[in-house]
Design an enzyme around this catalytic site. Structure first.
Site, mmCIF file in Angstrom:
data_model
loop_
_atom_site.group_PDB
_atom_site.id
_atom_site.type_symbol
_atom_site.label_atom_id
_atom_site.label_comp_id
_atom_site.label_asym_id
_atom_site.label_seq_id
_atom_site.Cartn_x
_atom_site.Cartn_y
_atom_site.Cartn_z
ATOM 1 N N CYS A 1 0.849 -1.191 0.000
ATOM 2 C CA CYS A 1 0.000 0.000 0.000
ATOM 3 C C CYS A 1 0.884 1.241 0.000
ATOM 4 C CB CYS A 1 -0.900 -0.026 1.232
ATOM 5 S SG CYS A 1 -1.926 1.440 1.421
ATOM 6 N N CYS B 1 -8.116 -4.743 -10.351
ATOM 7 C CA CYS B 1 -7.617 -3.698 -11.236
ATOM 8 C C CYS B 1 -7.234 -2.501 -10.356
ATOM 9 C CB CYS B 1 -8.723 -3.326 -12.228
ATOM 10 S SG CYS B 1 -8.227 -2.110 -13.440
ATOM 11 N N CYS C 1 -7.410 -0.941 0.778
ATOM 12 C CA CYS C 1 -6.450 -1.552 1.684
ATOM 13 C C CYS C 1 -7.178 -1.888 2.983
ATOM 14 C CB CYS C 1 -5.315 -0.561 1.952
ATOM 15 S SG CYS C 1 -4.220 -1.055 3.305
ATOM 16 N N CYS D 1 -5.565 0.396 6.035
ATOM 17 C CA CYS D 1 -5.763 1.845 6.190
ATOM 18 C C CYS D 1 -6.998 2.364 5.462
ATOM 19 C CB CYS D 1 -4.515 2.605 5.720
ATOM 20 S SG CYS D 1 -4.320 2.666 3.928
ATOM 21 N N CYS E 1 0.092 3.137 3.563
ATOM 22 C CA CYS E 1 0.480 2.614 4.878
ATOM 23 C C CYS E 1 1.602 1.578 4.819
ATOM 24 C CB CYS E 1 -0.727 2.041 5.612
ATOM 25 S SG CYS E 1 -1.276 0.435 4.975
HETATM 26 ZN ZN ZN Z 1 -2.929 0.875 3.388
#
Ligand code: ZN
Length: 171
Positions: free
Chosen positions: A80, A150, A126, A129, A83
């Site tokens: 991510c 995607c 995610c 986060c 985060c």
């Molecule tokens: Zn994240």
């Protein structure tokens, strides 16, 4: 010590005291102005740009074929951007030809899918986060897993896999 000598001694002591005070002021002032408080580990990731914020925090979409991971197939882990949590493996990445990096699987419990109001599309975020990643499509039969995560390149960072150690021939 006569009066004249005493006056001279007092003025000399005053000069010394002034000098000491001056040094102390400099010593007290310079480090204070130069010291920068440590931001702490959670804030050491470089901050999101305005474009990244628009995509990650406001469900934006980068233009197709614009992202750095569209035609990128190195071995490693996609994390991510916001985060740093691991999200996808390079083994699950495939070229869907759609202009965005696509994966047919995510790391366990790393990605949350949210059916959007219309029921037509599923947003993926995610799980750690809540940052926006992109959309999930199924039933397209592009890979045996029949799923397509995607993802915006700007929602991701890449951590290369450690290079395998190639053992030399023992002689
Ligand atoms: Zn994240």
């Amino acid at each position: 010590m006569n009066t004249e000598e005493r006056k001279h001694w007092i003025s000399w002591m005053a000069t010394i005291a002034e000098g000491v005070a001056g040094v102390m002021a400099v010593e007290g002032g310079v480090p204070a102005s130069q010291s920068v408080p440590d931001p702490g580990p959670s804030r050491r990731r470089h901050p999101l740009t305005e474009t990244e914020k628009r995509i990650i925090e406001h469900q934006g979409t980068e233009p197709p074929f614009s992202g750095r991971f569209v035609s990128f197939f190195e071995q490693g882990t996609y994390v991510c951007r916001k985060c740093g949590e691991p999200l996808f493996r390079s083994e699950d990445k495939f070229d869907a030809g759609c202009g965005w990096p696509c994966f047919d699987d995510s790391l366990p419990d790393a990605v949350r899918s949210i059916r959007q109001n219309s029921g037509q599309r599923t947003e993926i975020t995610c799980a750690h986060c809540g940052g926006h990643l992109g959309h999930l499509f199924s039933g397209e039969r592009m890979t045996p897993k029949n799923m397509r995560y995607c993802v915006n390149s700007l929602s991701l960072d890449f951590q290369p896999a450690p290079q395998p150690v190639i053992a030399g021939h023992m002689s």
